[in-house]
Design an enzyme around this catalytic site. Structure first.
Site, short mmCIF file in Angstrom:
data_model
loop_
_atom_site.label_atom_id
_atom_site.label_comp_id
_atom_site.label_asym_id
_atom_site.label_seq_id
_atom_site.Cartn_x
_atom_site.Cartn_y
_atom_site.Cartn_z
N GLU A 154 0.38 19.03 12.53
CA GLU A 154 -0.28 18.21 13.55
C GLU A 154 0.75 17.37 14.30
O GLU A 154 1.74 16.93 13.72
CB GLU A 154 -1.32 17.30 12.87
CG GLU A 154 -2.51 18.09 12.36
CD GLU A 154 -3.54 17.25 11.62
OE1 GLU A 154 -4.72 17.58 11.72
OE2 GLU A 154 -3.17 16.27 10.96
N CYS A 176 4.21 9.71 -1.22
CA CYS A 176 3.84 8.30 -1.23
C CYS A 176 2.36 8.21 -1.63
O CYS A 176 1.53 8.99 -1.12
CB CYS A 176 4.05 7.67 0.14
SG CYS A 176 5.76 7.74 0.67
N CYS A 234 -0.46 8.13 1.21
CA CYS A 234 -0.37 8.96 2.42
C CYS A 234 -1.04 10.32 2.24
O CYS A 234 -0.84 11.00 1.24
CB CYS A 234 1.11 9.14 2.77
SG CYS A 234 1.40 10.27 4.13
N GLU A 255 9.21 14.24 5.92
CA GLU A 255 10.33 13.28 5.90
C GLU A 255 11.47 13.89 6.70
O GLU A 255 12.15 14.81 6.24
CB GLU A 255 10.75 13.02 4.43
CG GLU A 255 12.04 12.27 4.25
CD GLU A 255 12.16 10.99 5.07
OE1 GLU A 255 11.25 10.16 5.07
OE2 GLU A 255 13.22 10.83 5.74
N SER A 313 11.70 7.93 11.67
CA SER A 313 11.16 7.08 10.61
C SER A 313 11.45 7.73 9.26
O SER A 313 11.26 8.92 9.09
CB SER A 313 9.65 6.94 10.81
OG SER A 313 9.08 6.18 9.79
N SER A 363 10.65 2.78 6.19
CA SER A 363 9.34 2.45 5.64
C SER A 363 9.52 1.66 4.34
O SER A 363 9.75 2.24 3.29
CB SER A 363 8.54 3.74 5.39
OG SER A 363 8.37 4.42 6.60
N LEU A 364 9.43 0.37 4.45
CA LEU A 364 9.69 -0.51 3.31
C LEU A 364 8.47 -0.55 2.37
O LEU A 364 8.56 -0.16 1.21
CB LEU A 364 10.04 -1.92 3.84
CG LEU A 364 10.26 -3.01 2.81
CD1 LEU A 364 11.46 -2.70 1.93
CD2 LEU A 364 10.44 -4.37 3.50
N ASN A 376 -4.37 2.62 6.98
CA ASN A 376 -5.42 3.51 7.49
C ASN A 376 -6.02 4.25 6.31
O ASN A 376 -5.32 4.96 5.60
CB ASN A 376 -4.82 4.52 8.48
CG ASN A 376 -4.21 3.83 9.67
OD1 ASN A 376 -4.85 2.97 10.29
ND2 ASN A 376 -2.97 4.15 9.99
N CYS A 390 -1.24 6.83 11.47
CA CYS A 390 -0.17 6.92 10.46
C CYS A 390 -0.76 7.25 9.10
O CYS A 390 -1.68 6.60 8.64
CB CYS A 390 0.54 5.59 10.31
SG CYS A 390 1.57 5.18 11.68
N1 SAH Z 1 8.35 10.16 6.00
C1 SAH Z 1 8.58 9.24 7.06
C2 SAH Z 1 7.70 9.46 8.29
C3 SAH Z 1 6.23 9.73 8.10
S1 SAH Z 1 5.12 8.42 7.78
C4 SAH Z 1 8.46 7.81 6.56
O1 SAH Z 1 8.11 7.62 5.40
O2 SAH Z 1 8.81 6.90 7.29
C5 SAH Z 1 5.17 7.33 9.14
C6 SAH Z 1 4.75 5.92 8.75
O3 SAH Z 1 3.36 5.86 8.39
C7 SAH Z 1 5.51 5.36 7.55
O4 SAH Z 1 5.95 4.05 7.81
C8 SAH Z 1 4.48 5.33 6.46
O5 SAH Z 1 4.75 4.34 5.49
C9 SAH Z 1 3.21 5.05 7.24
N2 SAH Z 1 1.97 5.42 6.56
C10 SAH Z 1 1.78 6.42 5.68
N3 SAH Z 1 0.49 6.46 5.27
C11 SAH Z 1 -0.15 5.45 5.92
C12 SAH Z 1 -1.51 4.99 5.96
N4 SAH Z 1 -2.45 5.60 5.27
N5 SAH Z 1 -1.80 3.93 6.75
C13 SAH Z 1 -0.86 3.36 7.50
N6 SAH Z 1 0.43 3.77 7.54
C14 SAH Z 1 0.79 4.79 6.74
#
Ligand code: SAH
Length: 341
Positions: free
Chosen positions: A90, A114, A117, A160, A191, A214-215, A288, A331
Site C-alpha cells: 500500500e 513493533c 503496528c 523498515e 523513517s 521512531s523513538l 491509530n 501510520c
Molecule cells: N519502519 C519505519 C517506518 C514505518 S512506520 C519506522 O519504524 O519508522 C512509520 C511511523 O508510524 C513510525 O514512527 C511508527 O512508529 C508509526 N506507527 C506505527 N504504528 C502506528 C500506529 N498504530 N499509530 C500511530 N503511529 C504508528
C-alpha cells in the site's frame, strides 16, 4: 524482458550500446518516464520510431498494477498495488494545504514487529526492488497529473527502509537525480526504527535527506517491550550518534502516544531528559487503533499535557493527528495480507 524501473541510468546506458543505440537515448527515456510520467511511446517525439520500437522489444515499461484506490473525506487516498509475484503493498497520497505527501512502502510486511503496528503483524515477506519503490511514486504522481508544485516523499509506509538499504539507495538516486524524477533530497524523509549502521550510511550517501527516528518510548527497557529491535540496536548508541553527528536537517523523533503505555507526564519528563542536547524536532502521533491490537489512543487531555510538558522544556513539538484513519491508511495501519486487521 527487463523491467526498466529496476535499472539505474548507468546500467541502462551500458546495456543499450549492445542494441546499437546511443546512450543519450537513455536520458531521453528517463525524462519520458520519470519526469513526464509518460508510457505511451508514440508520444516519445524526440526519439525515432525505429529506436523506440527497438527499445520497447527489450524493456518492459509497465508500472505495477493498481488494484484498488480508496479516498477519505479529506482527500487522503490509499493505493493497493499488486506486484509481479502477486504480493500486495500500500502507498498513501496525502493532500496537505500547499503540497502533497507520498507515503511509500519499502518492504512487503516488516521484520521489526513493533507491538503496536499492523504491518508488523503481517511478518516479513520480502524486500521491494528499487523499481517497485519507484513504481509507487509514479502511480501516485499519475493521480495528480497536472500538479507541478511541491511533493514530499516519506518512507513511512510498510516496512523498515534501512533494512532494504541497497534497493532504497538505488531508488533514491533516481528519485533525486536531475535526470530522474528531480525531487529535491530536502523533500524526502526516511523513517526508521533505528539501524545505526545504515543511519550512518544514508547520512553519508544522501546528506540532505531527512531522517525520522521512531523513538516511541522513554527508555530502552520500555522500548524493548514495544519495539524488539531495541534489544539489538541500543538506544543510547543511536542517541549518542544523533548528538555528535553534524547534519543539515534536525533529526525528527517520532513518538506514538499510546494510552497507559507511554503517555504519562513521567514519560514526557524522561523523554525530555533523554533528548537533551540533540538538535531535534519531536513529532507526537496519537496512536491509530487497529482491530486485534490491544492498544488505545490516549485522551486529548493527556496528549495535550504531554505536548505541553515538552514544549515548556524547550522542544519543538508537532502534534500530528494522522490523516486517512477511516480508510485505514494512517501510520501503522497498512497491512495487505492479514484479513482480520
Ligand atoms: N519502519 C519505519 C517506518 C514505518 S512506520 C519506522 O519504524 O519508522 C512509520 C511511523 O508510524 C513510525 O514512527 C511508527 O512508529 C508509526 N506507527 C506505527 N504504528 C502506528 C500506529 N498504530 N499509530 C500511530 N503511529 C504508528
Amino acid at each position: 524482458m527487463k523491467w526498466i524501473y529496476d535499472l539505474s541510468l548507468n546500467e541502462l546506458k551500458n546495456e543499450i550500446k549492445a542494441l546499437g543505440l546511443r546512450d543519450f537515448m537513455v536520458v531521453q527515456v528517463f525524462q519520458w518516464i520519470y519526469q513526464k510520467n509518460c508510457r505511451d511511446i508514440k508520444l516519445w517525439s524526440n526519439i525515432s520510431k525505429y529506436n523506440r520500437e527497438l527499445f520497447i522489444k527489450k524493456y518492459n515499461i509497465t508500472l505495477n498494477r493498481l488494484i484498488n484506490k480508496e479516498e477519505d473525506r479529506e482527500g487522503t487516498k490509499k493505493f493497493l498495488i499488486e506486484l509481479e509475484d502477486k504480493n500486495k503493498i500500500e502507498s498513501v497520497l496525502i493532500k496537505e494545504k500547499n503540497y502533497y505527501t507520498f507515503c511509500i512502502s519499502s518492504q512487503v510486511g516488516c521484520a521489526i514487529k513493533c507491538a503496536f503496528c499492523a504491518t508488523g503483524k503481517m511478518g516479513f515477506i520480502r524486500n521491494l526492488s528499487s523499481g517497485e519503490i519507484l513504481s509507487q511514486i509514479l502511480i501516485l504522481k499519475k493521480e495528480i497529473d497536472d500538479y507541478k508544485g511541491k511533493i514530499n516523499i516519506v518512507f513511512m509506509g510498510m516496512g523498515e527502509p534501512l533494512l532494504n538499504y541497497e534497493n532504497l539507495k538505488k531508488a533514491l538516486s533516481i528519485i533525486t537525480s536531475e535526470k530522474g524524477a528531480k525531487i529535491p533530497s530536502n523533500n524526502i524523509t526516511v523513517s526508521t526504527a533505528g539501524v545505526l549502521k545504515y543511519i550512518k550510511q544514508i547520512e553519508m550517501d544522501f546528506p540532505n535527506i531527512k531522517i525520522s527516528f521512531s523513538l516511541n518510548a522513554s527508555d530502552n527497557k520500555a522500548r524493548e517491550q514495544l519495539m524488539p529491535i531495541s534489544k539489538m540496536e541500543n538506544l543510547s548508541d543511536i542517541l549518542d550518534h544523533f548528538k555528535n553527528h553534524k547534519r543539515k536537517h534536525r533529526i525528527t523523533f517520532e513518538y506514538v502516544l499510546i494510552k497507559n503505555i507511554n503517555d504519562s507526564i513521567e514519560d514526557a519528563k524522561k523523554v525530555s531528559q533523554l533528548l537533551r542536547g540533540i538538535l531535534c524536532k519531536i513529532n507526537l502521533i496519537p496512536y491509530n487503533e487497529n482491530t486485534n491490537i490491544d492498544f488505545k489512543t490516549p485522551s486529548k487531555k493527556n496528549i495535550e499535557a504531554f505536548k505541553e510538558y515538552l514544549c515548556l522544556n524547550g522542544y519543538t513539538v508537532v502534534l500530528r493527528w494522522s490523516k486517512g484513519k477511516d480508510i485505514k491508511s494512517a501510520c501503522g495501519q497498512l497491512a495487505t495480507q492479514t484479513k482480520d486487521i
